[in-house]
Scaffold this motif. Sequence first.
Motif: not given
Length: 588
Positions: A285-290, A313-314, A364-365, A371-373
């Motif tokens: 699985a691919v997981c991202a933190a939120y 993530g962003m 990647n965080p 990107r979020a910036a």
Amino acid sequence: MKNSAPILGTVAALALLATPLAAQQTADAIDPEAATAARADKDAGRPVIADDWMVAAANPLAVEAGAAVLAQGGTAADAMVAVQTVLGLVEPQSSGLGGGAFLVWYDADSGEVTTLDGRETAPQAATPTLFQTAAGEKMGFWDAVIGGLSVGTPGTPALMETAHRKWGKANWSDLFDAAITLADQGFVVSPRLAALVAGDAEKLGRFPATAAYFLPDGAPIAAGTALKNPAYADTLRQIAAEGTRAFYTGPIAEGIVATVRGAEGNPGLLSMDDLALYTAIKRPAVCAAYRAHDVCGMGPPSSGALTVGQILGMLDSYDLASLGPESPVAWRLIGDASRLAFADRGRYMADSDFVPVPTAGLVNPDYLAERAALLSGETALEDVAPGAPEFDHALHWADNVDISLPSTSHISIVDGYGNALSMTTTIENGFGSRLMAPGGFLLNNELTDFSFASHSAGVPIANAIAPGKRPRSSMSPTIVLKDGAPALVIGSPGGSRIIGYTAQAIINYLDWGMDVQAALSAPHVLNRFGTMDVEAGTKAEALTGPLTDLGFEVNARDLTSGLHAIAITLDGLQGGADPRREGIALGN
């Protein structure tokens, strides 16, 4: 395969049309009034509540079949087989044996989240110019879709069998009983199916076998009538008795190949070898933190988990909760995060068995924070471009923007053992290639999910077609974990809008505190490629002026998701079904 006189109601019809044994088994397993109550809950905007198990899917007959399996001690994998085989009969425009699927599984014993890839594959005879004219120009989309050229090797039967072998407890052959009974005795045509057939009558009428089933006597099948499919029943009997080797070899496979290669005006390339070689693949699985959760889903060849994970993530560093669901600023952040994620999707995401994909780098965080910036301004981004995620390959890809029209179906299940399943299943466009195999099921048009061009200005496109390759998908079956245990099981149909539907519903639930039904019912606001789409006829249209002032082009349109979700809470299970379609959630 014919219509008969109109009959009343989905639940009543099931009882009338079932054999006595099947009807008794269903009555013993589930409350006959449960579907009616579940529909009433959805109409009233209330989640369905349960303690032990639950299933949510796109048609009440399919949900009832899955509920019966769970009530008799089956696992989520067992119930999925029953749900999918009924969906392929009663909702044939969206999924079935002739298509493909992605499955995300949480295993209660091991605590592991894993995935199964049942995506269709390109024939071994496919070439980079499959969807190009003799002059080297890209074919028109519908010219490519309708007929045999667009048909990939079906993966759904192999996925069903693989999931059952890994995680099933019930007798394989018993899981087909509900679908066989309904196919033999007839099922009630729903208003949704009747409307879709009427709207697609010209394309469905192109091939005799398809026309004979959906347009008997030249007229579209009508809502409320009983439709039989004995050929499908016979196909299911063979698979029930022999496993999926009966599908991928022998007469059923021969019928598929003959239909594809003999499609008048647009024959395809699928062969018996393509079918015999097909396997469903277990992938991590691919997981991202939120928000202190892990959002886990299907990695390449799906773009779903990566793009949903990037969007969330962003946004993780922005306080959406304090802004609220009616805030234009919140939707500016969500919309531009989606645009940035779709820019990466268009360049980097494809079948990782064939091209290098920076899967870890994309979620990647540190990369997502970078990107979020870009979202820190006060107005819409003027332009978006793919980023440069960390990767150990030199990546020189051209951007690919595909055409992916809304269709597909989604199944969410939690069983009595604590396992959770999220599965999105499709034949791609509504009614797929419009080819019906002799076995009584429609064939996919999945190959049109590949880029029609192999290069752009001399630079290769990651999602170009190749023999045996799996086309990029937007399907986003998702399991959200809290402290390693499932908290939300969710997914949706809807073409590339699946990604936005799923991400938004997770935000609704985690940030804005909506219960699971409210999270699915909430109006949609989406942005993939620059235009902000707001759902027509809902309070989202009130955002048109404020979002325009923030610099977006805004378009009000129908956004027909088909979200199905189950929340696992301290108080038990809560299920929801999208009010835009006819599905329900059932539990006990």
